[in-house]
Design a protein around this motif. Sequence first.
Motif, PDB file in Angstrom:
ATOM      1  N   SER A   5      14.965   8.016  -4.438  1.00 28.12           N
ATOM      2  CA  SER A   5      15.500   7.998  -5.808  1.00 28.12           C
ATOM      3  C   SER A   5      14.487   7.639  -6.879  1.00 28.12           C
ATOM      4  N   GLU A   6      13.307   7.137  -6.497  1.00 29.94           N
ATOM      5  CA  GLU A   6      12.343   6.664  -7.473  1.00 29.94           C
ATOM      6  C   GLU A   6      11.002   7.382  -7.306  1.00 29.94           C
ATOM      7  N   PRO A   7      10.178   7.422  -8.363  1.00 31.48           N
ATOM      8  CA  PRO A   7       8.863   8.077  -8.282  1.00 31.48           C
ATOM      9  C   PRO A   7       7.863   7.219  -7.528  1.00 31.48           C
ATOM     10  N   LEU A   8       7.964   7.222  -6.193  1.00 30.52           N
ATOM     11  CA  LEU A   8       7.115   6.396  -5.329  1.00 30.52           C
ATOM     12  C   LEU A   8       6.370   7.282  -4.346  1.00 30.52           C
ATOM     13  N   ASP A   9       5.221   6.818  -3.914  1.00 32.85           N
ATOM     14  CA  ASP A   9       4.372   7.568  -2.989  1.00 32.85           C
ATOM     15  C   ASP A   9       4.720   7.178  -1.557  1.00 32.85           C
ATOM     16  N   PRO A  10       5.342   8.048  -0.771  1.00 31.23           N
ATOM     17  CA  PRO A  10       5.737   7.690   0.597  1.00 31.23           C
ATOM     18  C   PRO A  10       4.559   7.516   1.537  1.00 31.23           C
ATOM     19  N   HIS A  11       3.372   7.923   1.102  1.00 29.42           N
ATOM     20  CA  HIS A  11       2.184   7.805   1.954  1.00 29.42           C
ATOM     21  C   HIS A  11       1.362   6.563   1.646  1.00 29.42           C
ATOM     22  N   ARG A  12       1.805   5.762   0.701  1.00 30.91           N
ATOM     23  CA  ARG A  12       1.107   4.512   0.377  1.00 30.91           C
ATOM     24  C   ARG A  12       2.128   3.386   0.304  1.00 30.91           C
ATOM     25  N   LEU A  13       2.466   2.848   1.479  1.00 29.36           N
ATOM     26  CA  LEU A  13       3.440   1.771   1.613  1.00 29.36           C
ATOM     27  C   LEU A  13       2.766   0.547   2.231  1.00 29.36           C
ATOM     28  N   ALA A  14       3.156  -0.627   1.762  1.00 25.05           N
ATOM     29  CA  ALA A  14       2.616  -1.876   2.304  1.00 25.05           C
ATOM     30  C   ALA A  14       3.734  -2.890   2.418  1.00 25.05           C
ATOM     31  N   LEU A  15       3.522  -3.908   3.246  1.00 25.98           N
ATOM     32  CA  LEU A  15       4.464  -5.004   3.431  1.00 25.98           C
ATOM     33  C   LEU A  15       3.808  -6.305   2.993  1.00 25.98           C
ATOM     34  N   LEU A  16       4.573  -7.126   2.283  1.00 27.40           N
ATOM     35  CA  LEU A  16       4.094  -8.414   1.788  1.00 27.40           C
ATOM     36  C   LEU A  16       5.244  -9.396   1.933  1.00 27.40           C
ATOM     37  N   ALA A  17       5.095 -10.403   2.813  1.00 29.91           N
ATOM     38  CA  ALA A  17       6.236 -11.275   3.104  1.00 29.91           C
ATOM     39  C   ALA A  17       5.753 -12.561   3.740  1.00 29.91           C
ATOM     40  N   GLY A  18       6.702 -13.517   3.897  1.00 32.11           N
ATOM     41  CA  GLY A  18       6.389 -14.788   4.521  1.00 32.11           C
ATOM     42  C   GLY A  18       7.541 -15.309   5.339  1.00 32.11           C
TER      43      GLY A  18
END
Length: 776
Positions: free
Chosen positions: A596-609
């Motif tokens: 639904s949003e203008p996002l790049d499916p080939h550039r994904l990252a995870l950031l969590a704790g």
Amino acid sequence: MAAETERGAEAPGSPAACYRELSQFAAVTRAALGAAAEGQTFLLHAECSRPDLPRRRLLRFSRHYSLWRDGDGGLAVSRAALSAEIHNQLLSQDSPTGQHRAVLSCCPRQGHELLEVWDSSGRSHSVDLTALGKHGEVYTEGRAPSPHPPPTTQVRAAQPVVPVPALCPAGLWHPLPVPGPFACLAWSRSETQLLYVAEKSWPKPQSPCPWDVPGAARPVEEDEDEEGEQFLYREDWGEALGTRSVPVLCVLDMEGSSVSVLEGVPEHLSPGQALWSPGDTGVLFVGWWHEPFRLGLSACSNRRSGIFHLDLGSGHCELLSAEHRAACSPRLSPDGRRLLYLEGCLGGPHRQCLRLRMLTWQTRQTVTVLDVVQEPMEAFAGLYGEALPPRCWAADSRRAVLGTPQRSRTDLLLVDTEVATVTNLTAGSPEGCWELLTLQWDLLVATCSAPNRPPSLVVSALPPAGRELPLCWVPVEDTPTVPGVTWKTLTVRPPCSGQSPAAHGTQAFEALLLSPLDGAAPHPLVVCPHGGPHAVFDARWRPSMAALCRLGFAVLLVNYRGSLGFGQASISSLLSCVGVQDVEDTQLAVEQALRSEPLDPHRLALLAGSHGAFIALHLLAREPERYQACALRSPVSNLPALLGTSDIPDWRYTSLGLPYSFERVPRAEEVAAMLQRSPIAQAAQVRTPVLLCVGARDRRVSPTQALELYRVLRARGVPARLLWYPEGGHALAGVETEADVFRNCARWLLRHLGQPRRDGTAPCTHGGPAAVPAPR
């Protein structure tokens, strides 16, 4: 201390520069009102803080304002004085009339704690608590930031006063404010006594005795019972409360400048959150059972506790709340007739939906004003905060105002305690997070913020009952929105699944999407499931998230099922489903955002704790080619290993739907089930470069979890880096540590996803494997 030392780290547009710019907005940590004169003129005292990155400390300062209220309820505000820095203050509290202020401070040279009282004429009382020796350190957790003494001194650092997101600009791993459980500084109504909580006085460690030397004579008067006590183990209350073992209630009598430790508290209880009962004849306090041993208390509202009344005349201690419940946060009405408090169930989720209970003082009858909400309603989704505002009662002693998560917002709710109705005072406002600082003389003082707007200080006059809406807020310190950042709330509806209990399988949840306003789409996406797991990413200001948007990333903050603010049924649905439902929900939110949003499916990252890192590691194993980078803080990777190392071993059983008891020892089949749910068991599938940030003093999730994972990844050729913070706890708190964690995480994402371009061209990726330095 791990540090970023590459040249150009401070260049314009770099992670360090973005972080420095966006972390300089002040957070208001405390506010108090005082009547300046007869009529409708008031003084507003506000205490603020912000990181002072060049000096690697927290800058604390005060601001003063004048308020005028006209006959129609309108307000006018003006600055009354210049800001002034606050030095060495640990606690402060204004008296009921606003004529006196009590201040607990730390003397940097001697390390002594001083309790002083100030009024319009200056300092009227000053007592050196340390010199008196009646008790140990005063409990200040959740109340005052560290004075940051030089490293050569022995002065202790106080725990933070402000909500964790305000002190931790990263704001990634502590989505909700977590107040301290014990600390208080309470005035008697006569304004002649002060009540506080301190550590019990323990014998000082003795230096080596002469009889330890061969041939030395042993003194006859030495007490044989004290021999060997120097190294006796004393339990504490776990993560962030490592110096809190046996709290005692203490009273300063200002007429004689004397300090006494109250007797009569049962030995099986640890007292805190104390206040004076009506008429100053007794003390109300929260008592936590600590037998047979203590479990971690920080961010855990499910520990057995009750509201007690200690009669100072007879010494009788009476339990006012239910016997087998978790009760906290007592608040006495202005007329002294009603007592509000929060109540939850024992065991189960560490954070849960709570009841609002009210006790009538004369009759000792208790009623439930607001009950646990299983399924959220449009107007009310339940109560989830761990504390009521210090001053929450209206002048009529009938209405109260409190803040709580409502789905992905934190709103202010007005509760009519007589008819048990709830009015949302902030629903529909553009700000997604509201926090009440004080309510005095029917004047509300609050802060509000949004993902693209730093906190603003606002005031409002509370209208008479029945006419509260619309409430008119007047800005005191108005902060404009930050350019280049937009945000929205996404509603995600999971399909029916056999993995979750049937009654809870299709509950909707939400995610907050932050996006760069300028630049060429599609944007790379950083996915952030929160920790807890029973917490929530509300729509508040988080400098680190705004900084990532400034760097060109979109950020998805996922409130998977089990998050606070969506009803108790949603919280309960995660039990026995960790590592399955939460992982599926996070990936479902990602897929919906990509569609639904203008996002790049080939550039994904995870950031969590913490538990969010647990989810992220599962996603890396399930989707080895989906994510190009991952940065984690204090990750949970090996569940059975936590049984003997975590301050909350009960959660390891509860998370898998297993019963827990204090005398329980793990069985082979249970350890096997825990290992099967652990990311370490699927580490062979991980291909994504992983950055790990851990604190060596983490009591909740042992840093050896990250060390084990780091070694496994390296052995399998996965690019990995480990940052080891020797003084860090689970939160990795502290101005320097938080800045370093963000800078390293941001550079890791830029390195492996490529620098986002604003001209629509392809990103420039950095080839070659990531550096793999040895841990420090």
